[in-house]
Scaffold this motif. Structure first.
Motif, short mmCIF file in Angstrom:
data_model
loop_
_atom_site.label_atom_id
_atom_site.label_comp_id
_atom_site.label_asym_id
_atom_site.label_seq_id
_atom_site.Cartn_x
_atom_site.Cartn_y
_atom_site.Cartn_z
N MET A 163 0.84 -1.18 0.00
CA MET A 163 0.00 0.00 0.00
C MET A 163 0.88 1.24 0.00
SD MET A 163 -2.52 1.35 3.04
CE MET A 163 -4.14 1.54 2.38
N LYS A 164 0.53 2.21 -0.81
CA LYS A 164 1.24 3.48 -0.85
C LYS A 164 0.93 4.25 0.44
CE LYS A 164 1.57 7.61 -3.63
NZ LYS A 164 1.01 8.38 -4.74
N LYS A 165 1.94 4.90 0.99
CA LYS A 165 1.74 5.63 2.24
C LYS A 165 0.78 6.80 2.03
CE LYS A 165 5.80 4.39 4.76
NZ LYS A 165 5.71 4.16 6.16
N ILE A 166 -0.02 7.05 3.04
CA ILE A 166 -0.95 8.17 3.03
C ILE A 166 -0.23 9.34 3.70
CG2 ILE A 166 -3.22 9.00 3.74
CD1 ILE A 166 -3.86 5.86 4.03
N VAL A 167 0.00 10.41 2.96
CA VAL A 167 0.78 11.54 3.44
C VAL A 167 -0.13 12.58 4.09
CG1 VAL A 167 2.37 13.39 2.78
CG2 VAL A 167 2.50 11.15 1.65
N PHE A 168 0.26 13.00 5.30
CA PHE A 168 -0.44 14.05 6.02
C PHE A 168 0.50 15.23 6.22
CE2 PHE A 168 -3.32 10.67 6.90
CZ PHE A 168 -4.55 11.28 7.15
N ILE A 169 0.04 16.41 5.86
CA ILE A 169 0.78 17.64 6.11
C ILE A 169 0.40 18.13 7.50
CG2 ILE A 169 1.11 20.05 5.41
CD1 ILE A 169 2.23 18.11 3.36
N VAL A 170 1.41 18.46 8.30
CA VAL A 170 1.19 18.94 9.66
C VAL A 170 1.53 20.42 9.72
CG1 VAL A 170 1.93 18.75 12.07
CG2 VAL A 170 1.63 16.69 10.68
N GLU A 171 0.67 21.18 10.36
CA GLU A 171 0.88 22.62 10.53
C GLU A 171 0.69 22.98 11.99
OE1 GLU A 171 -1.95 24.35 7.82
OE2 GLU A 171 -0.67 23.94 6.09
N LYS A 172 1.49 23.92 12.45
CA LYS A 172 1.38 24.44 13.81
C LYS A 172 0.16 25.36 13.87
CE LYS A 172 3.20 25.38 17.94
NZ LYS A 172 2.31 24.90 18.95
N THR A 173 -0.61 25.24 14.96
CA THR A 173 -1.75 26.12 15.18
C THR A 173 -1.57 26.85 16.50
OG1 THR A 173 -3.06 24.50 16.40
CG2 THR A 173 -3.26 24.47 13.99
N GLY A 174 -2.48 27.71 16.85
CA GLY A 174 -2.41 28.42 18.12
C GLY A 174 -2.59 27.52 19.32
N THR A 175 -3.21 26.37 19.12
CA THR A 175 -3.48 25.46 20.24
C THR A 175 -2.76 24.12 20.13
OG1 THR A 175 -5.44 24.63 19.10
CG2 THR A 175 -5.77 26.45 20.66
N GLY A 176 -1.95 23.95 19.11
CA GLY A 176 -1.23 22.68 18.93
C GLY A 176 -0.87 22.46 17.48
N TYR A 177 -1.42 21.38 16.90
CA TYR A 177 -1.10 21.00 15.53
C TYR A 177 -2.35 20.54 14.80
CZ TYR A 177 3.63 21.00 17.33
OH TYR A 177 4.80 21.38 17.92
N SER A 178 -2.37 20.77 13.49
CA SER A 178 -3.43 20.21 12.65
C SER A 178 -2.78 19.40 11.55
CB SER A 178 -4.30 21.32 12.06
OG SER A 178 -3.56 22.10 11.13
N ALA A 179 -3.52 18.47 10.99
CA ALA A 179 -3.01 17.62 9.92
C ALA A 179 -4.12 17.35 8.92
CB ALA A 179 -2.47 16.31 10.48
N TYR A 180 -3.74 17.25 7.66
CA TYR A 180 -4.71 16.90 6.62
C TYR A 180 -4.01 16.03 5.58
CZ TYR A 180 -2.44 20.74 4.13
OH TYR A 180 -1.51 21.57 3.54
N ALA A 181 -4.78 15.13 4.99
CA ALA A 181 -4.26 14.23 3.96
C ALA A 181 -3.99 15.03 2.69
CB ALA A 181 -5.24 13.10 3.69
N VAL A 182 -2.85 14.76 2.07
CA VAL A 182 -2.47 15.46 0.84
C VAL A 182 -3.35 15.03 -0.33
CG1 VAL A 182 -0.61 15.72 -0.84
CG2 VAL A 182 -0.09 15.79 1.58
N ASP A 183 -3.62 13.75 -0.42
CA ASP A 183 -4.38 13.19 -1.53
C ASP A 183 -5.87 13.50 -1.36
OD1 ASP A 183 -5.60 11.55 -3.46
OD2 ASP A 183 -4.04 10.03 -3.27
N ASP A 184 -6.46 14.10 -2.39
CA ASP A 184 -7.88 14.48 -2.34
C ASP A 184 -8.82 13.28 -2.18
OD1 ASP A 184 -7.25 17.13 -2.59
OD2 ASP A 184 -7.63 17.22 -4.75
N LYS A 185 -8.35 12.07 -2.50
CA LYS A 185 -9.24 10.92 -2.36
C LYS A 185 -9.40 10.52 -0.90
CE LYS A 185 -5.88 7.28 -3.38
NZ LYS A 185 -5.51 6.21 -4.26
N PHE A 186 -8.62 11.14 0.00
CA PHE A 186 -8.75 10.91 1.43
C PHE A 186 -9.14 12.23 2.10
CE2 PHE A 186 -5.21 7.99 0.19
CZ PHE A 186 -5.92 6.81 0.27
#
Length: 128
Positions: free
Chosen positions: A1-24
Protein backbone atom coordinates in the motif's frame (compact mmCIF):
# COMPACT_ATOMS: atom_id res chain seq x y z
CA UNK A 1 0.00 0.00 0.00
CA UNK A 2 1.24 3.48 -0.85
CA UNK A 3 1.74 5.63 2.24
CA UNK A 4 -0.95 8.17 3.03
CA UNK A 5 0.78 11.54 3.44
CA UNK A 6 -0.44 14.05 6.02
CA UNK A 7 0.78 17.64 6.11
CA UNK A 8 1.19 18.94 9.66
CA UNK A 9 0.88 22.62 10.53
CA UNK A 10 1.38 24.44 13.81
CA UNK A 11 -1.75 26.12 15.18
CA UNK A 12 -2.41 28.42 18.12
CA UNK A 13 -3.48 25.46 20.24
CA UNK A 14 -1.23 22.68 18.93
CA UNK A 15 -1.10 21.00 15.53
CA UNK A 16 -3.43 20.21 12.65
CA UNK A 17 -3.01 17.62 9.92
CA UNK A 18 -4.71 16.90 6.62
CA UNK A 19 -4.26 14.23 3.96
CA UNK A 20 -2.47 15.46 0.84
CA UNK A 21 -4.38 13.19 -1.53
CA UNK A 22 -7.88 14.48 -2.34
CA UNK A 23 -9.24 10.92 -2.36
CA UNK A 24 -8.75 10.91 1.43
CA UNK A 25 -10.86 13.83 2.77
CA UNK A 26 -9.42 13.44 6.27
CA UNK A 27 -8.12 16.03 8.70
CA UNK A 28 -7.65 16.33 12.44
CA UNK A 29 -6.01 18.39 15.19
CA UNK A 30 -4.35 17.82 18.55
CA UNK A 31 -2.41 19.55 21.30
CA UNK A 32 0.83 17.64 20.61
CA UNK A 33 2.42 15.36 18.01
CA UNK A 34 1.83 12.14 19.95
CA UNK A 35 -1.88 12.85 20.19
CA UNK A 36 -1.94 14.04 16.57
CA UNK A 37 -0.50 10.73 15.31
CA UNK A 38 -3.24 8.83 17.12
CA UNK A 39 -5.94 11.24 15.91
CA UNK A 40 -4.71 10.81 12.31
CA UNK A 41 -5.10 7.04 12.59
CA UNK A 42 -8.49 7.34 14.27
CA UNK A 43 -9.80 9.80 11.66
CA UNK A 44 -8.40 7.82 8.75
CA UNK A 45 -9.81 4.53 10.03
CA UNK A 46 -13.22 6.08 10.75
CA UNK A 47 -13.36 7.33 7.14
CA UNK A 48 -12.14 3.95 5.82
CA UNK A 49 -14.74 2.11 7.93
CA UNK A 50 -17.49 4.27 6.37
CA UNK A 51 -16.15 3.34 2.93
CA UNK A 52 -15.95 -0.38 3.80
CA UNK A 53 -12.15 -0.39 3.57
CA UNK A 54 -9.68 -2.12 5.91
CA UNK A 55 -7.97 -0.15 8.67
CA UNK A 56 -4.55 1.40 8.23
CA UNK A 57 -1.75 1.32 10.78
CA UNK A 58 0.96 3.80 11.68
CA UNK A 59 3.26 2.24 9.07
CA UNK A 60 0.74 3.23 6.35
CA UNK A 61 0.85 6.93 7.27
CA UNK A 62 3.61 9.46 6.61
CA UNK A 63 3.68 12.73 8.53
CA UNK A 64 5.27 15.64 6.71
CA UNK A 65 6.61 18.69 8.58
CA UNK A 66 8.56 21.62 7.20
CA UNK A 67 12.00 22.27 8.70
CA UNK A 68 10.81 25.13 10.91
CA UNK A 69 8.12 22.96 12.47
CA UNK A 70 10.56 20.07 12.84
CA UNK A 71 13.00 22.15 14.88
CA UNK A 72 10.19 23.78 16.84
CA UNK A 73 8.75 20.44 17.91
CA UNK A 74 12.01 18.52 18.28
CA UNK A 75 13.81 21.21 20.26
CA UNK A 76 16.05 18.53 21.72
CA UNK A 77 17.86 18.37 18.36
CA UNK A 78 20.49 21.09 18.23
CA UNK A 79 20.41 22.65 14.76
CA UNK A 80 24.01 23.86 15.02
CA UNK A 81 25.34 20.37 15.79
CA UNK A 82 23.10 18.87 13.11
CA UNK A 83 24.41 21.34 10.52
CA UNK A 84 27.97 20.35 11.38
CA UNK A 85 27.07 16.66 11.08
CA UNK A 86 25.42 17.23 7.69
CA UNK A 87 28.24 19.43 6.45
CA UNK A 88 26.24 22.58 5.80
CA UNK A 89 26.55 26.05 7.25
CA UNK A 90 24.98 26.50 10.69
CA UNK A 91 23.71 29.88 9.51
CA UNK A 92 22.03 28.34 6.46
CA UNK A 93 20.29 25.64 8.50
CA UNK A 94 19.13 28.31 10.94
CA UNK A 95 17.70 30.31 8.03
CA UNK A 96 15.81 27.23 6.86
CA UNK A 97 14.53 26.56 10.38
CA UNK A 98 13.34 30.17 10.73
CA UNK A 99 11.78 30.28 7.24
CA UNK A 100 14.15 33.01 6.10
CA UNK A 101 15.24 30.79 3.21
CA UNK A 102 13.46 27.87 1.58
CA UNK A 103 15.63 24.77 1.04
CA UNK A 104 15.60 22.99 -2.32
CA UNK A 105 14.12 19.51 -2.46
CA UNK A 106 17.65 18.12 -2.75
CA UNK A 107 18.71 20.00 0.39
CA UNK A 108 15.61 18.85 2.31
CA UNK A 109 16.37 15.24 1.34
CA UNK A 110 19.98 15.66 2.47
CA UNK A 111 18.89 17.03 5.86
CA UNK A 112 16.20 14.38 6.30
CA UNK A 113 18.61 11.60 5.38
CA UNK A 114 21.04 12.80 8.05
CA UNK A 115 18.27 13.00 10.66
CA UNK A 116 17.14 9.46 9.81
CA UNK A 117 20.75 8.21 9.95
CA UNK A 118 21.05 9.76 13.41
CA UNK A 119 17.83 8.01 14.45
CA UNK A 120 19.19 4.66 13.25
CA UNK A 121 22.38 5.24 15.22
CA UNK A 122 20.39 6.03 18.35
CA UNK A 123 18.26 2.88 18.06
CA UNK A 124 21.43 0.79 18.22
CA UNK A 125 22.88 2.65 21.17
CA UNK A 126 22.95 1.34 24.72
CA UNK A 127 23.87 3.42 27.74
CA UNK A 128 25.76 2.05 30.75
Amino acid sequence: MKKIVFIVEKTGTGYSAYAVDDKFPVGTAAANMTELRQNILDAMNTWRELKGLPDVSEKDVMIRLDLAQFFEYYKVINSSALAERIGISQSLLSQYANRIKIPSEKQVNRILSSIKDLGKELTHLELI
